[in-house]
Design a protein around this motif. Structure first.
Motif, PDB file in Angstrom:
ATOM      1  N   ARG A   1       0.957  -0.731  -9.322  1.00  0.00           N
ATOM      2  CA  ARG A   1       0.224  -0.353  -8.125  1.00  0.00           C
ATOM      3  C   ARG A   1      -0.948  -1.296  -7.978  1.00  0.00           C
ATOM      4  O   ARG A   1      -1.662  -1.539  -8.930  1.00  0.00           O
ATOM      5  N   ARG A   2      -1.148  -1.795  -6.788  1.00  0.00           N
ATOM      6  CA  ARG A   2      -2.297  -2.663  -6.567  1.00  0.00           C
ATOM      7  C   ARG A   2      -3.559  -1.833  -6.775  1.00  0.00           C
ATOM      8  O   ARG A   2      -3.631  -0.711  -6.341  1.00  0.00           O
ATOM      9  N   GLY A   3      -4.519  -2.414  -7.440  1.00  0.00           N
ATOM     10  CA  GLY A   3      -5.778  -1.710  -7.643  1.00  0.00           C
ATOM     11  C   GLY A   3      -5.716  -0.812  -8.858  1.00  0.00           C
ATOM     12  O   GLY A   3      -6.679  -0.669  -9.581  1.00  0.00           O
TER      13      GLY A   3
ATOM     14  N   ASP B   1      -9.767   2.353   2.250  1.00  0.00           N
ATOM     15  CA  ASP B   1      -8.611   1.465   2.179  1.00  0.00           C
ATOM     16  C   ASP B   1      -7.837   1.727   0.890  1.00  0.00           C
ATOM     17  O   ASP B   1      -8.412   2.208  -0.083  1.00  0.00           O
ATOM     18  N   ASP B   2      -6.564   1.402   0.888  1.00  0.00           N
ATOM     19  CA  ASP B   2      -5.724   1.527  -0.314  1.00  0.00           C
ATOM     20  C   ASP B   2      -5.852   2.922  -0.917  1.00  0.00           C
ATOM     21  O   ASP B   2      -5.879   3.082  -2.140  1.00  0.00           O
ATOM     22  N   PHE B   3      -5.945   3.901  -0.041  1.00  0.00           N
ATOM     23  CA  PHE B   3      -6.200   5.260  -0.507  1.00  0.00           C
ATOM     24  C   PHE B   3      -5.095   5.742  -1.447  1.00  0.00           C
ATOM     25  O   PHE B   3      -3.915   5.548  -1.177  1.00  0.00           O
TER      26      PHE B   3
ATOM     27  N   ILE C   1      -3.327   4.823   3.851  1.00  0.00           N
ATOM     28  CA  ILE C   1      -2.394   5.035   2.735  1.00  0.00           C
ATOM     29  C   ILE C   1      -1.951   3.681   2.214  1.00  0.00           C
ATOM     30  O   ILE C   1      -1.457   2.839   2.981  1.00  0.00           O
ATOM     31  N   ASP C   2      -2.122   3.458   0.919  1.00  0.00           N
ATOM     32  CA  ASP C   2      -1.782   2.164   0.337  1.00  0.00           C
ATOM     33  C   ASP C   2      -0.294   1.844   0.491  1.00  0.00           C
ATOM     34  O   ASP C   2       0.562   2.725   0.416  1.00  0.00           O
ATOM     35  N   ARG C   3      -0.040   0.561   0.666  1.00  0.00           N
ATOM     36  CA  ARG C   3       1.326   0.065   0.842  1.00  0.00           C
ATOM     37  C   ARG C   3       2.260   0.461  -0.300  1.00  0.00           C
ATOM     38  O   ARG C   3       3.462   0.668  -0.096  1.00  0.00           O
TER      39      ARG C   3
ATOM     40  N   ALA D   1      -0.945   4.328   7.872  1.00  0.00           N
ATOM     41  CA  ALA D   1      -0.120   3.808   6.780  1.00  0.00           C
ATOM     42  C   ALA D   1      -0.117   2.290   6.859  1.00  0.00           C
ATOM     43  O   ALA D   1       0.060   1.723   7.931  1.00  0.00           O
ATOM     44  N   GLU D   2      -0.329   1.622   5.731  1.00  0.00           N
ATOM     45  CA  GLU D   2      -0.301   0.152   5.743  1.00  0.00           C
ATOM     46  C   GLU D   2       0.995  -0.350   5.115  1.00  0.00           C
ATOM     47  O   GLU D   2       1.626   0.351   4.327  1.00  0.00           O
ATOM     48  N   GLY D   3       1.408  -1.541   5.515  1.00  0.00           N
ATOM     49  CA  GLY D   3       2.592  -2.151   4.921  1.00  0.00           C
ATOM     50  C   GLY D   3       3.904  -1.548   5.371  1.00  0.00           C
ATOM     51  O   GLY D   3       4.876  -1.526   4.617  1.00  0.00           O
TER      52      GLY D   3
HETATM   53 MG    MG Z   1      -3.619  -2.466   0.293  1.00  0.00          MG
END
Ligand code: MG
Ligand code: C2E
Ligand code: MG
Ligand code: MG
Length: 289
Positions: free
Chosen positions: A5-7, A179-181, A201-203, A235-237
């Motif tokens: 997961r990113r982050g 961001d990237d929740f 919402i994170d990708r 929602a991202e991505g």
């Molecule tokens: Mg992101």
């Protein structure tokens, strides 16, 4: 099964982390040289209403085309800029540039909010709120056309102070989003106590929709949380029709992703925006009191 997961990825020690020290210094040096040379630019990714397809915003994403290194990805240079402190300077440039673009768009009748990513270090700079107010006033942009994207990592600091700063920004009229929740370590209950307007919402939770039951549960939980708290959720991505349909089904408000468009230069964004703008384009209608 542990997923990357990113982050919040699982990290293992790698020997190249030592070599990286020198590489980081070189990259930092190159960035500091590149900024005044005009080698940085912003691309913009459309944010759309999931149901109507109307354009509701643009996220500014930083691009670096170096004379020697070529295109350097933000996934590579942003973490380095955060470590060396250069992000404070770069972030300030991004803020000014994105606000200036929003003003140019307003003049062309393209009235839409522009989102800017703010890193923790930038958020922690003394006088950051004042700086945002100054940049807006100088450019002549109403605060409601600016959105700041923050990550959960800002919460590692003294919460009372963070909350005060968010409140001051919200009082300015700026829209605030996390961001990237879902990738951070903070407990979910904190969102309730923060002056924020939107969750992104994170990708990583979108990627495997609709097939992955775990990710589907997480996405639904985030949407439900946002709805319960009266927050807007994006929602991202989003890359596929199936992801889009799933998100519409769970009541997610907005999306951004390759399904519509990657981040593109301003001129290309304008072409894409024609005919897609929500009417009336008022971020006030997206904002929850
Ligand atoms: Mg992101
Ligand atoms: P982010 O803010 O979460 O931005 C989303 C990233 O996902 C962007 O990558 C975007 O191009 C990419 N993306 C968007 N839609 C899709 C999709 O459908 N599929 C896939 N695979 N990717 C998609 P980018 O531009 O490489 O930026 C990476 C990260 O770098 C950003 O993540 C943000 O954290 C950071 N960043 C970029 N520009 C800035 C900036 O000006 N300031 C700060 N502080 N950070 C920035
Ligand atoms: Mg972002
Ligand atoms: Mg994001």
């Amino acid at each position: 099964r542990v997923k990357q997961r990113r982050g919040g990825d699982v990290r293992f020690y790698q020997p190249q982390m030592n070599i990286d020290r020198l590489a980081r210094m070189k990259l930092d040096h190159a960035m500091r040289r590149a900024l005044p040379q005009g080698r940085f630019s912003l691309h913009y990714q459309p944010q759309l209403d999931l149901r109507s397809g109307a354009l509701v915003g643009a996220e500014a994403l930083c691009r670096w085309h170096d004379t020697e290194l070529g295109m350097v990805s933000p996934g590579h240079f942003i973490p380095v800029a955060e470590e060396t402190g250069f992000i404070a300077e770069l972030g300030d440039w991004v803020l000014r540039e994105a606000v200036a673009q929003a003003v140019r768009w307003q003049a062309q009748g393209l009235r839409l909010p522009v989102s800017v990513n703010v890193s923790v270090l930038q958020f922690q700079q003394p006088g950051f709120v004042q700086r945002v107010a100054e940049v807006l006033a100088h450019a002549g942009l109403e605060a409601r056309w600016l959105e700041l994207e923050l990550t959960e990592s800002i919460l590692a600091d003294d919460l009372t102070q963070v909350q005060g700063q968010l409140q001051a920004l919200a009082e300015l009229g700026v829209t605030l989003s996390i961001d990237d929740f879902g990738t951070g370590y903070a407990s979910l209950s904190y969102v309730r106590h923060l002056s924020i307007h939107r969750l992104k919402i994170d990708r990583s939770f979108i990627q495997h929709l609709p097939g992955d039951a775990g990710d589907a549960a997480i996405a639904r939980t985030i949407v439900d949380l946002a709805l319960a708290l009266g927050l807007r959720v994006i929602a991202e991505g989003v890359e596929t029709e199936a992801q889009h349909a799933h998100l519409a089904g769970i009541g997610c408000h907005d999306f951004q992703g390759f399904l519509c468009s990657p981040a593109v230069p301003a001129a290309q964004f304008e072409a894409l925006a024609r005919g897609r703008l929500a009417a009336p384009a008022d971020p006030g209608t997206r904002r929850i009191a």
